[in-house]
Design a protein around this motif. Sequence first.
Motif, mmCIF file in Angstrom:
data_model
loop_
_atom_site.group_PDB
_atom_site.id
_atom_site.type_symbol
_atom_site.label_atom_id
_atom_site.label_comp_id
_atom_site.label_asym_id
_atom_site.label_seq_id
_atom_site.Cartn_x
_atom_site.Cartn_y
_atom_site.Cartn_z
ATOM 1 N N LEU A 161 0.856 -1.190 0.000
ATOM 2 C CA LEU A 161 0.000 0.000 0.000
ATOM 3 C C LEU A 161 0.887 1.233 0.000
ATOM 4 C CD1 LEU A 161 -2.728 -0.962 2.657
ATOM 5 C CD2 LEU A 161 -2.295 -1.872 0.366
ATOM 6 N N GLN A 162 0.426 2.284 -0.662
ATOM 7 C CA GLN A 162 1.210 3.533 -0.706
ATOM 8 C C GLN A 162 0.826 4.505 0.412
ATOM 9 O OE1 GLN A 162 3.965 3.852 -2.592
ATOM 10 N NE2 GLN A 162 3.444 1.711 -2.969
ATOM 11 N N HIS A 163 -0.228 4.163 1.145
ATOM 12 C CA HIS A 163 -0.646 4.981 2.290
ATOM 13 C C HIS A 163 -1.523 4.091 3.161
ATOM 14 C CE1 HIS A 163 -4.686 5.229 0.677
ATOM 15 N NE2 HIS A 163 -4.101 5.310 -0.509
ATOM 16 N N ARG A 164 -2.006 4.633 4.284
ATOM 17 C CA ARG A 164 -2.692 3.771 5.258
ATOM 18 C C ARG A 164 -4.180 4.083 5.419
ATOM 19 N NH1 ARG A 164 2.004 2.558 9.219
ATOM 20 N NH2 ARG A 164 3.664 2.297 7.689
ATOM 21 N N LEU A 165 -4.782 4.605 4.364
ATOM 22 C CA LEU A 165 -6.244 4.772 4.388
ATOM 23 C C LEU A 165 -6.844 3.635 3.578
ATOM 24 C CD1 LEU A 165 -6.297 8.616 3.839
ATOM 25 C CD2 LEU A 165 -7.307 7.424 5.811
ATOM 26 N N VAL A 166 -7.663 2.835 4.223
ATOM 27 C CA VAL A 166 -8.247 1.656 3.575
ATOM 28 C C VAL A 166 -9.760 1.851 3.524
ATOM 29 C CG1 VAL A 166 -8.659 -0.835 3.867
ATOM 30 C CG2 VAL A 166 -6.411 0.138 4.431
ATOM 31 N N MET A 167 -10.346 1.629 2.359
ATOM 32 C CA MET A 167 -11.811 1.770 2.311
ATOM 33 C C MET A 167 -12.460 0.591 3.024
ATOM 34 S SD MET A 167 -14.468 2.729 -0.714
ATOM 35 C CE MET A 167 -15.091 1.168 -1.303
ATOM 36 N N ALA A 168 -13.332 0.899 3.992
ATOM 37 C CA ALA A 168 -14.008 -0.134 4.787
ATOM 38 C C ALA A 168 -15.036 -0.868 3.928
ATOM 39 C CB ALA A 168 -14.702 0.519 5.977
ATOM 40 N N PRO A 169 -15.282 -2.145 4.258
ATOM 41 C CA PRO A 169 -16.315 -2.869 3.513
ATOM 42 C C PRO A 169 -17.677 -2.228 3.744
ATOM 43 C CG PRO A 169 -15.629 -4.102 5.472
ATOM 44 C CD PRO A 169 -14.695 -2.937 5.334
ATOM 45 N N ILE A 216 -6.008 2.758 8.711
ATOM 46 C CA ILE A 216 -7.294 3.262 9.190
ATOM 47 C C ILE A 216 -8.346 2.994 8.132
ATOM 48 C CG2 ILE A 216 -8.535 5.274 10.065
ATOM 49 C CD1 ILE A 216 -5.980 4.437 11.684
ATOM 50 N N GLN A 217 -9.389 2.285 8.531
ATOM 51 C CA GLN A 217 -10.482 2.052 7.598
ATOM 52 C C GLN A 217 -11.476 3.192 7.711
ATOM 53 O OE1 GLN A 217 -12.134 -1.922 8.223
ATOM 54 N NE2 GLN A 217 -10.867 -2.621 6.532
ATOM 55 N N VAL A 218 -11.870 3.706 6.564
ATOM 56 C CA VAL A 218 -12.894 4.760 6.518
ATOM 57 C C VAL A 218 -14.059 4.231 5.698
ATOM 58 C CG1 VAL A 218 -13.419 7.115 5.782
ATOM 59 C CG2 VAL A 218 -11.174 6.582 6.752
ATOM 60 N N GLY A 219 -15.263 4.421 6.211
ATOM 61 C CA GLY A 219 -16.444 3.908 5.536
ATOM 62 C C GLY A 219 -17.317 5.015 4.987
ATOM 63 N N ARG A 220 -18.268 5.472 5.795
ATOM 64 C CA ARG A 220 -19.299 6.397 5.310
ATOM 65 C C ARG A 220 -18.747 7.604 4.543
ATOM 66 N NH1 ARG A 220 -21.911 6.797 11.097
ATOM 67 N NH2 ARG A 220 -19.659 6.654 11.484
ATOM 68 N N PRO A 221 -17.693 8.292 5.049
ATOM 69 C CA PRO A 221 -17.217 9.453 4.290
ATOM 70 C C PRO A 221 -16.707 9.094 2.889
ATOM 71 C CG PRO A 221 -16.369 9.495 6.534
ATOM 72 C CD PRO A 221 -16.996 8.154 6.332
ATOM 73 N N TRP A 222 -16.299 7.833 2.709
ATOM 74 C CA TRP A 222 -15.776 7.441 1.390
ATOM 75 C C TRP A 222 -16.926 7.246 0.394
ATOM 76 C CZ3 TRP A 222 -10.461 4.876 2.079
ATOM 77 C CH2 TRP A 222 -9.682 5.017 0.920
ATOM 78 N N THR A 223 -18.160 7.032 0.899
ATOM 79 C CA THR A 223 -19.287 6.896 -0.039
ATOM 80 C C THR A 223 -19.490 8.199 -0.804
ATOM 81 O OG1 THR A 223 -20.957 7.594 1.598
ATOM 82 C CG2 THR A 223 -20.528 5.221 1.428
ATOM 83 N N SER A 224 -19.349 9.333 -0.123
ATOM 84 C CA SER A 224 -19.677 10.631 -0.746
ATOM 85 C C SER A 224 -18.442 11.420 -1.171
ATOM 86 C CB SER A 224 -20.515 11.455 0.228
ATOM 87 O OG SER A 224 -19.902 11.482 1.501
ATOM 88 N N ASN A 225 -17.248 10.840 -0.938
ATOM 89 C CA ASN A 225 -15.996 11.488 -1.347
ATOM 90 C C ASN A 225 -15.148 10.453 -2.071
ATOM 91 O OD1 ASN A 225 -15.955 14.293 0.200
ATOM 92 N ND2 ASN A 225 -16.784 12.735 1.596
ATOM 93 N N PRO A 226 -15.400 10.281 -3.380
ATOM 94 C CA PRO A 226 -14.666 9.235 -4.104
ATOM 95 C C PRO A 226 -13.154 9.441 -4.031
ATOM 96 C CG PRO A 226 -15.939 10.632 -5.618
ATOM 97 C CD PRO A 226 -16.365 10.980 -4.234
ATOM 98 N N ASP A 227 -12.739 10.714 -3.924
ATOM 99 C CA ASP A 227 -11.317 11.062 -3.858
ATOM 100 C C ASP A 227 -10.895 11.322 -2.413
ATOM 101 O OD1 ASP A 227 -13.007 13.245 -3.666
ATOM 102 O OD2 ASP A 227 -11.679 14.610 -4.756
#
Length: 373
Positions: A18-26, A320-331
């Motif tokens: 991985l190039q960074h530590r933000l992982v999209m949560a299931p 760090i897994q991020v879920g809900r904010p990734w739904t509305s922020n593709p980037d």
Amino acid sequence: MSATPALFQPLRVGDIALQHRLVMAPMTRLRGDQNGVLSDDAITYYSQRAATPGTLLISEGVFVSPGHGGFPNGPVLHTAEQVAAFKKVVDAVHARKSFLYIQLAGCGRGAMPSILETAPGGPYPVVGASAIPLTGGAIPHALTREEIEEFVKVSAQAALKAVNGAGADGVDVHVGNGYLLHQFLDTNANQRTDEFGGSVENRARFPLQVVDAFVAAVGAKKVGVRVSPYNDYQEVKMDLPNTLETYSYFFSEIKRRHPDIAYFSALEARFTGTDDVEAPKEETLDFLYDLVKPTPFFYGGGFTLETANETAETKSNSAIQVGRPWTSNPDLVERFKQRLSLTNYDRSTFYTPGPVGYIDWPTAQLSEVLVEA
Ligand SMILES: Cc1cc2nc3c(=O)[nH]c(=O)nc-3n(C[C@H](O)[C@H](O)[C@H](O)COP(=O)(O)O)c2cc1C
């Protein structure tokens, strides 16, 4: 402090870098069709969220067979058509030089009977560890030993289909959120008197068999495991001593059997179902982190840029897994990197069919243009 914050430093996870530590949560989004085949919109959805090279996305929970599903339009990984649909998603993520793990699950007692009645090859019964229903739900059929064995087999086949068929970088074993394997770990849902109930060793037996089968199918470096020890979603959650004992045993046993496992993943107590909740101070994940380190450990649930940075700095080999904010922020990764503001998510479209609220969220530059217009 080093020039690059830990959150944006590389991390090796099993076979991938991985190039960074933000992982999209299931995140279950229910955009498949009635036959459990993912829609083409999913290609766009995952590809948009894979835009920063070296990002790891974990897919929504995918059912290992039609008989272990139970939601409308929930994807399944069983038929050639289902696998082919996932392959298109994986190819699109790989084209962005990012990675996809497919989360595999059995629904268990929370399944909707009407879905199992009409599922291909059905009707199937609602199943669980014991014949203990959710409030107002169907009484589950307690899996027999033979059916447990069958689930282990079909799960291993699904893992093979995910990696060898769809080309995924690995598989995530869903042992959280009150789904089937979580139901076996938890004494609220499991009151069996055979070798799959009672003691911690017995309650963990079936989830461990599934982890073993995944590892045998695709190798430890392509397997991660997810739990939610404090989550009361779907009427689970034990008292604190039992929780600590159960999850300590479960994770240490996985680590002992499979020292090369790609990662461990756990949900903070401050999140349950799809909501934030107040969590007692003593309900932390650090006992699990300490047990399995230096294996990569994914913290998830209610993280902001600030708390993500803090955890990444203080917990080596964490992501760090991020879920809900990734739904509305593709980037999302770029927004965090550049400290740009986030678009609020819209829970009314979490589970609705179709592209709206799924693939129509603008990236940061576009939102600025939209604001100016
Ligand atoms: C709409 C929705 C669907 C979810 N589906 C799953 C799932 O399929 N599997 C899973 O392990 N967790 C699932 N979760 C939990 C998320 O993975 C994540 O842990 C949770 O949203 C908390 O992180 P957040 O505060 O960054 O959103 C879901 C959460 C939401 C909001």
